[in-house]
Design a protein around this motif. Structure first.
Motif: not given
Length: 463
Positions: A198-210
């Motif tokens: 689930g943390l992996y998903v959060v990191a992916g979302v942060v990458n998308m935002a950046c």
């Protein structure tokens, strides 16, 4: 604002942080993106094999999963790096980040082996904690676009350093998160592993935002696109590719989606690729997991002692990277790569000959403490000898070939270990690393750097 002669400013300049600040908001976003991603890679790599074991998958399936995931990541990385400059670097990073989110979500919710395998091969899951996906080559090319020759090595060094620290923190945090979740009511070991993904998903979302917040300065500037931004890194590139003989821009329909690499670049990069593959193959022969296995078989160390040794080595490796930037400014890119790598190579060669645990640990600390100091200067060297419009493709191809070479290394070590000749793997790997070091020094010490950037800057001034 610090006075120009203040101690604080000199420290910031010496450490390269002023160069990172001068590179602007986009560079900071790229560094943040990779650090966040490497945190997720470190966290997931710790639990991935344990996750499969908890699901009851046989070892053969787990091994096949690791291999196919690596091949899938390499293929995706190569494909996206070849089209990123045409399709748009920001758009490509956004797409890769979306794949990361999808893959993480599948691992957080599913337990079917074939579904997990498909998500890992087609998407982005790091099976080893390494950055083998479609991101690094594009990000390094973008950082080269945002920096000049004087600041590029510093920025790339911090890009590597913070990512290394994030990986170590992610690995450490992952184990603690699993234990904390297991202690809660209703949580099993398997559900705790799902929570890490689930943390992996959060990191992916942060990458998308950046990726969405990056500006057009990160894109390659083609001729005829209007305002070009500041500095030689954003001047029109590959005129022969984007313009016809009359100086007019070629129709977009005539441009190839895949990047093309010039014969001149191949002449320079070819020998470098061979040397880098040699280095990667030797690293694969003596990977960290194989190194700890050798230490365990030779001295029967406790698992806690091994963990402490490896953690200290990772921390030392992360901290030593900070000095690569100032060293590169002082003695040059090639000298920095060679002078820091030779002691590390010697430590690998002598490693199996150590008669005691303290000496073996000392050699390991020398190896890991200096091993990664060439990463930032290496990326800066490639950017300095390659046409700006070819950087993304060249970095992507080099990453693919180095990954494949590294993957082949453990096979040779396995054959040697099976014949009770495990120690030979370290001697051979150390010798190959020294061939890489001295070959790099002989072949690239006097190579002319930044000639493409200087040429484009001169043409821009004449225009």
């Amino acid at each position: 604002m610090l006075p120009p002669t203040s101690l604080g400013r000199r420290l910031l300049q010496g450490s390269g942080l002023l160069s990172v600040s001068a590179a602007g908001r986009d560079a900071a976003l790229i560094i943040l993106t990779r650090s966040c991603r490497m945190f997720a890679y470190g966290a997931s790599s710790l639990v991935l094999a344990l996750f499969f074991a908890a699901l009851g998958f046989p070892d053969a399936r787990i091994g096949a999963f690791m291999t196919l995931t690596l091949l899938g990541d390499v293929a995706l990385s190569l494909a996206l790096s070849l089209i990123a400059d045409r399709a748009g670097r920001r758009r490509t990073l956004l797409f890769g980040s979306a794949l990361m989110v999808v893959s993480g979500a599948v691992f957080a919710l599913c337990e079917n082996f074939w579904v997990l395998l498909a998500a890992a091969v087609v998407g982005v899951i790091s099976a080893t904690g390494g950055d083998f996906g479609p991101f690094r080559a594009i990000e390094e090319s973008m950082l080269a676009e945002l920096t000049g020759p004087d600041t590029r090595a510093d920025v790339l060094v911090w890009y590597v350093t913070l990512a290394s620290l994030a990986t170590a923190i992610g690995t450490e945090a992952s184990g603690r998160i699993v234990e904390a979740l297991r202690a809660r009511d209703g949580w099993t070991l398997l559900s705790a592993y799902h929570g890490v993904f689930g943390l992996y998903v959060v990191a992916g979302v942060v990458n998308m935002a950046c990726a969405a917040m990056l500006s057009a300065r990160c894109e390659l500037r083609w001729s005829g696109e209007g305002e070009r931004g500041q500095g030689p890194e954003t001047e029109p590139l590959l005129r022969g590719d984007a313009e016809n003989g009359d100086g007019k821009e070629e129709p977009k329909s005539r441009r190839s989606w895949a990047a093309r690499i010039s014969p001149e670049t191949l002449t320079v990069v070819g020998p470098l690729v061979f040397l880098l593959m040699l280095d990667s193959y030797s690293d694969g022969m003596t990977s960290f997991s194989l190194t700890t296995y050798f230490m365990d078989t030779k001295f029967r160390l406790s698992k806690s002692a091994l963990g402490d040794i490896i953690s200290a080595s990772y921390l030392l490796a992360s901290l030593s990277n900070i000095f690569a930037g100032p060293l590169a400014r002082s003695i040059g890119l090639v000298r920095t790569m060679v002078f820091t790598h030779v002691p590390s190579s010697m430590a690998v060669l002598l490693f199996p000959l150590a008669p005691s645990v303290p000496l073996m640990v000392a050699l390991l600390l020398v190896r890991l403490g200096l091993n990664n100091m060439d990463q930032g200067p290496r990326a800066a060297l490639i950017a300095a000898v390659v046409r700006p419009a070819e950087r993304t493709a060249v970095l992507g191809i080099i990453s693919m070939l180095r990954t494949l070479a590294s993957a082949a290394g453990p096979t040779m070590t396995g054959l040697l270990a099976g014949g009770d000749r495990f120690w030979i793997a370290f001697v051979v790997a150390g010798a190959l690393r020294l061939v890489y070091d001295f070959g790099l020094f002989i072949m690239f010490l006097n190579v002319k750097l930044y000639k493409h950037e200087k040429q484009e800057e001169s043409e821009a001034q004449q225009a």
